[in-house]
Scaffold this active site. Structure first.
Site, PDB file in Angstrom:
ATOM      1  N   LYS A 192       0.805  -1.217   0.000  1.00 30.68           N
ATOM      2  CA  LYS A 192       0.000   0.000   0.000  1.00 30.68           C
ATOM      3  C   LYS A 192       0.842   1.273   0.000  1.00 30.68           C
ATOM      4  O   LYS A 192       0.439   2.280  -0.577  1.00 30.68           O
ATOM      5  CB  LYS A 192      -0.936   0.012   1.211  1.00 30.68           C
ATOM      6  CG  LYS A 192      -2.060  -1.018   1.139  1.00 30.68           C
ATOM      7  CD  LYS A 192      -3.024  -0.803   2.311  1.00 30.68           C
ATOM      8  CE  LYS A 192      -3.784  -2.061   2.682  1.00 30.68           C
ATOM      9  NZ  LYS A 192      -4.762  -2.515   1.708  1.00 30.68           N
ATOM     10  N   LYS A 216      -2.301   1.286   9.025  1.00 31.37           N
ATOM     11  CA  LYS A 216      -2.585   0.199   8.086  1.00 31.37           C
ATOM     12  C   LYS A 216      -1.327  -0.592   7.788  1.00 31.37           C
ATOM     13  O   LYS A 216      -0.267  -0.008   7.565  1.00 31.37           O
ATOM     14  CB  LYS A 216      -2.996   0.785   6.728  1.00 31.37           C
ATOM     15  CG  LYS A 216      -4.442   1.051   6.541  1.00 31.37           C
ATOM     16  CD  LYS A 216      -4.662   1.453   5.081  1.00 31.37           C
ATOM     17  CE  LYS A 216      -6.044   2.050   4.922  1.00 31.37           C
ATOM     18  NZ  LYS A 216      -6.282   2.470   3.542  1.00 31.37           N
ATOM     19  N   GLY A 229      -7.992  -7.760   3.314  1.00 34.40           N
ATOM     20  CA  GLY A 229      -9.072  -8.366   4.098  1.00 34.40           C
ATOM     21  C   GLY A 229      -9.321  -7.664   5.424  1.00 34.40           C
ATOM     22  O   GLY A 229      -9.830  -8.256   6.367  1.00 34.40           O
ATOM     23  N   GLY A 230      -8.969  -6.373   5.491  1.00 30.93           N
ATOM     24  CA  GLY A 230      -9.253  -5.603   6.699  1.00 30.93           C
ATOM     25  C   GLY A 230      -8.323  -5.909   7.875  1.00 30.93           C
ATOM     26  O   GLY A 230      -8.538  -5.416   8.977  1.00 30.93           O
ATOM     27  N   HIS A 235     -16.908   3.766   1.182  1.00 31.23           N
ATOM     28  CA  HIS A 235     -16.000   2.984   0.349  1.00 31.23           C
ATOM     29  C   HIS A 235     -16.631   2.857  -1.031  1.00 31.23           C
ATOM     30  O   HIS A 235     -17.655   2.208  -1.190  1.00 31.23           O
ATOM     31  CB  HIS A 235     -15.778   1.605   0.978  1.00 31.23           C
ATOM     32  CG  HIS A 235     -14.980   0.668   0.115  1.00 31.23           C
ATOM     33  ND1 HIS A 235     -13.786   0.124   0.497  1.00 31.23           N
ATOM     34  CD2 HIS A 235     -15.221   0.184  -1.127  1.00 31.23           C
ATOM     35  CE1 HIS A 235     -13.319  -0.655  -0.458  1.00 31.23           C
ATOM     36  NE2 HIS A 235     -14.178  -0.644  -1.463  1.00 31.23           N
ATOM     37  N   HIS A 283     -13.796  -3.408   8.958  1.00 31.31           N
ATOM     38  CA  HIS A 283     -13.202  -3.067   7.667  1.00 31.31           C
ATOM     39  C   HIS A 283     -13.390  -4.161   6.632  1.00 31.31           C
ATOM     40  O   HIS A 283     -12.652  -4.239   5.656  1.00 31.31           O
ATOM     41  CB  HIS A 283     -11.704  -2.748   7.809  1.00 31.31           C
ATOM     42  CG  HIS A 283     -11.425  -1.725   8.860  1.00 31.31           C
ATOM     43  ND1 HIS A 283     -11.923  -0.449   8.787  1.00 31.31           N
ATOM     44  CD2 HIS A 283     -10.712  -1.793  10.002  1.00 31.31           C
ATOM     45  CE1 HIS A 283     -11.525   0.225   9.853  1.00 31.31           C
ATOM     46  NE2 HIS A 283     -10.799  -0.563  10.603  1.00 31.31           N
ATOM     47  N   GLU A 298      -9.857   1.040  -5.322  1.00 33.06           N
ATOM     48  CA  GLU A 298     -10.696   1.392  -4.176  1.00 33.06           C
ATOM     49  C   GLU A 298     -10.418   2.830  -3.733  1.00 33.06           C
ATOM     50  O   GLU A 298      -9.263   3.217  -3.546  1.00 33.06           O
ATOM     51  CB  GLU A 298     -10.428   0.435  -3.012  1.00 33.06           C
ATOM     52  CG  GLU A 298     -10.816  -0.998  -3.326  1.00 33.06           C
ATOM     53  CD  GLU A 298     -10.752  -1.927  -2.109  1.00 33.06           C
ATOM     54  OE1 GLU A 298     -11.476  -2.922  -2.102  1.00 33.06           O
ATOM     55  OE2 GLU A 298      -9.965  -1.638  -1.179  1.00 33.06           O
ATOM     56  N   ARG A 334      -7.099  -8.191  -9.139  1.00 35.25           N
ATOM     57  CA  ARG A 334      -7.754  -9.494  -9.339  1.00 35.25           C
ATOM     58  C   ARG A 334      -9.252  -9.269  -9.504  1.00 35.25           C
ATOM     59  O   ARG A 334      -9.740  -8.147  -9.388  1.00 35.25           O
ATOM     60  CB  ARG A 334      -7.530 -10.352  -8.104  1.00 35.25           C
ATOM     61  CG  ARG A 334      -7.961  -9.594  -6.836  1.00 35.25           C
ATOM     62  CD  ARG A 334      -8.161 -10.475  -5.656  1.00 35.25           C
ATOM     63  NE  ARG A 334      -8.108  -9.761  -4.392  1.00 35.25           N
ATOM     64  CZ  ARG A 334      -9.143  -9.151  -3.815  1.00 35.25           C
ATOM     65  NH1 ARG A 334     -10.323  -9.141  -4.390  1.00 35.25           N
ATOM     66  NH2 ARG A 334      -8.995  -8.524  -2.661  1.00 35.25           N
TER      67      ARG A 334
END
Ligand code: ADP
Ligand code: ADP
Ligand code: MG
Length: 652
Positions: A116, A158, A164-165, A208, A235, A275, A297
């Protein structure tokens, strides 16, 4: 088109991919672990190959073994689905080295978006708006804490390798920063083998909103509109829809442009999702959204996009991987109606959404106009502790959002799940929630309304329990009748109540039962019509369905809820919390942390251990005040459900 495909996945997504592959005339090749030998995806594909034992690290994540299957079976291409190896650049490379085509983006694009922090840096350079924050190299806690202060609370920590949160913590106060950092980093190390984090501004009233993009090897990139995935818990997405409520042409254009720019900046091809987090406090604005990450993906929630566009995204993926140009230009992509997806999970909303495993004793998934169900299980399948406990995705498509939500709610209300607990009634309640229906929501919606959505937590449904007790008592009576036909009529059975008859007035006897693990007493009333049970004066529910399991228990299904009723005499205490002072593993999992040692004093509610199970962390606390008398597990150890971790002796 390719002659064959190896599907490197399991569950609903493996089945979903097989469906399109078959329609395109491809030979479908499945892989499976020991736990999946009889799974739906194995039955659905033309051939299937075992790749190892149940744990994912020994099967679905073992790239070499999957590639070996591809070689042996002569697969032309490999579709990774989502999760597992889908975003693993080395795997994509190894597939190519083995002369197969990877159905996904080039390895370099996967790598560029994989972390990220690096992705944010890259996006900043490409002119895509990113969430303000620190995404540099330095990781010392003191420095990160200073950065958090500069950014201004609330902030979000983060994991740079996150997904997957997981590895994410919101921090509201400077004083809480260290603890949150420690938690995020520990979770990230355990889940991704990389404890590094970034810190960013927590956007208020966050929505989101993500864009589905597609690019080909000929320089084309388009978007297939947005999805709103703001209904989340921890999340993680719970309900997704397309289009996003309140979306305007202007915002969609700006977001679509940013998303296709993002794809182009990394030389993307195939399906991807960009996102964004949007500030929903004053409605959607062209300058009010920021890049969060790109998932390289196919996404879990792709069916809502398929519904509104009428396109098959998996077919597009195969075409692009095969070297064909995108089937449609941007202005030719349809947008019809509204679609909503709900993720049906084996988990218990009444007990903090604890994953629930076991055999699906009953499973009836909805059907109807505009309803689509994607699943990888059938009645009789086992929900195992080794994989994501998703049972199905239920999708409704209708001309309007209101109709789509109403149809989805009805579909969920007609869904039957018995055995593992499920979130089906919680999902139905969400679809019917007025504020959500009105389009007033953000990512905090579920948390804010949890009480109402779960009807205030676990409450015993007395009428359902009475119905279950009636059924058990009748079953017992039949068994006794069958037995007493023989020579000896043992006198110790709770069903041995024949003396209750023949005295005119109805008689009643107490019968101890366990209702969802809670001890209660049913009163069995005998009269001339037979017997029936009441609990605390509540008569049995009349509108109930029953599913028997082999273990003296019955599942009573009433309006989307299940109540498990069992004879107390036969019951094993299902409660791993404890009256005996033992803190036990609530389910099969790995011990991540221990906060106490032998002799340490603790108070009720004190954090004693963290266990990772079903891809989530669970904090275990002391059941009462006392002293740690025994520590019987070590950090890193795999624990079976119910095994003791520490024993806490009560202080006088
Ligand atoms: P989405 O944004 O579509 O929800 P996630 O990043 O949450 O995507 O992950 C997609 C899905 O992939 C999850 O729902 C989960 O089933 C699966 N998944 C994610 N990580 C793993 C993993 N490490 N192993 C197996 N499955 C995983
Ligand atoms: P993951 O890889 O786990 O999917 P994301 O970066 O996509 O991680 O974030 C997951 C969720 O966390 C988002 O869908 C959103 O609800 C929330 N979130 C992420 N970043 C922010 C932010 N800066 N402000 C508010 N919420 C955020
Ligand atoms: Mg995400």
């Amino acid at each position: 088109m390719f002659a064959s495909v190896l599907i490197a996945n399991r569950g609903e997504i493996a089945c979903r991919i097989a469906r399109t592959a078959k329609a395109l005339g491809m030979r479908t090749i499945a892989v499976y672990s020991d736990a999946d030998a009889g799974a739906l995806h194995v039955r659905l594909c033309d051939e299937a190959h075992r790749i190892g034992p149940a744990p994912v690290r020994e099967s679905y994540l073992v790239a070499e073994r999957i590639i070996e299957v591809g070689r042996r079976s002569g697969a032309a291409c490999v579709h990774p689905g989502y999760g597992f190896l889908a975003e693993n650049a080395e795997f994509a490379e190894a597939v190519a080295t083995a002369d197969m085509v990877f159905v996904g983006p080039p390895p370099a694009a996967i790598r560029a978006m994989g972390l990220k922090d690096a992705a944010k840096t890259l996006m900043e350079k490409a002119g895509v708006p990113v969430v303000p924050g620190y995404h540099g190299e330095r990781q010392d806690p003191k420095f990160l804490k200073e950065k958090a202060y500069e950014i201004g609370y609330p902030v979000l920590i983060k994991a740079v390798a996150g997904g997957g949160g997981k590895g994410m913590r919101r921090v509201d106060r400077h004083a809480d920063f260290e603890t949150a950092l420690e938690g995020a980093s520990r979770e990230a190390t355990s889940a991704f083998g990389d404890g590094r984090v970034l810190v960013e501004k927590y956007i208020t009233s966050p929505r989101h909103i993500e864009m589905q993009v597609f690019a080909d090897g000929h320089g084309n990139a388009v978007h297939l509109y947005e999805r709103d995935c703001s209904l989340q818990r921890r999340h993680q997405k719970v309900i997704e829809e397309a289009p996003a409520p309140g979306m305007t042409r202007e915002v969609r254009e700006a977001m679509g442009r940013a998303a296709t720019e993002a794809a182009k900046a990394v030389g993307y091809s195939g399906a991807g999702t960009v996102e964004f987090i949007a500030d929903g406090s004053k409605g959607l604005r062209p300058d009010g959204f920021w890049f969060m990450e790109m998932n390289t993906r196919l996404q879990v929630e792709h069916p809502v996009t398929e519904a509104i566009t009428g396109l098959d995204l998996v077919e597009w993926q195969f075409k692009v991987a095969h070297g064909e140009p995108l089937p449609l230009a941007q202005n030719a992509i349809p947008l019809n109606g509204h679609a909503v997806e709900a993720r049906l999970y084996a988990e218990d909303p009444d007990r903090n959404f604890m994953p629930s495993t076991g055999k699906l004793l009953a499973l009836e998934l909805p059907q109807g106009k505009g309803i689509r169900v994607d699943t990888g299980v059938t009645q009789g399948s086992e929900v195992s502790p080794f994989y994501d406990p998703m049972i199905a995705k239920v999708i409704a498509h209708a001309p309007s959002r209101d109709d789509a939500l109403a149809n989805l709610a009805t579909a969920l209300e007609h869904t039957v799940v018995a055995g593992p607990r499920s979130n089906v009634s919680f999902l139905a309640a969400l679809c019917r929630a007025e504020e959500f229906r009105a389009g007033h929501f953000d990512t905090g919606f579920i948390d804010r309304n949890l009480q109402a959505l779960t009807k205030g937590g676990h409450v015993v449904d007395h009428a359902a329990a009475a119905a279950g007790a009636t059924r058990l008592a009748r079953r017992g009576q039949e068994m006794l009748a069958a037995r007493t036909k023989g020579a000896d009529a043992a006198g110790t059975s709770p069903w041995d109540v024949n003396d209750a008859f023949g005295f005119g007035a109805p008689r009643s006897v107490p019968m101890p039962i366990l209702v969802d693990g809670e001890r209660l007493t049913a009163r069995i009333v005998y009269n001339h019509d037979g017997l029936s049970a009441t609990i605390d004066g509540h008569p049995a529910a009349t509108e109930a369905r029953f599913v028997d399991d082999g273990d003296d228990a019955v599942y009573v299904l009433t309006g989307g809820h299940q109540t498990r009723v069992q004879l107390a005499d036969h019951a094993v205490d299902a409660d791993h919390g404890s009256s005996d002072g033992a803190v036990r593993a609530p389910m099969h999992g790995k011990l991540l942390a221990l906060f106490v040692e032998k002799g340490a004093p603790v108070t009720k509610g004190h954090r004693v251990a963290v266990i990772e199970a079903m891809k989530m962390e669970h904090t275990l606390t002391a059941p009462h005040d006392g002293t740690v008398a025994e520590v019987s597990a070590a950090v890193g150890e795999q624990l079976a459900e119910g095994s003791p971790i520490v024993l806490i002796e009560q202080t006088e």
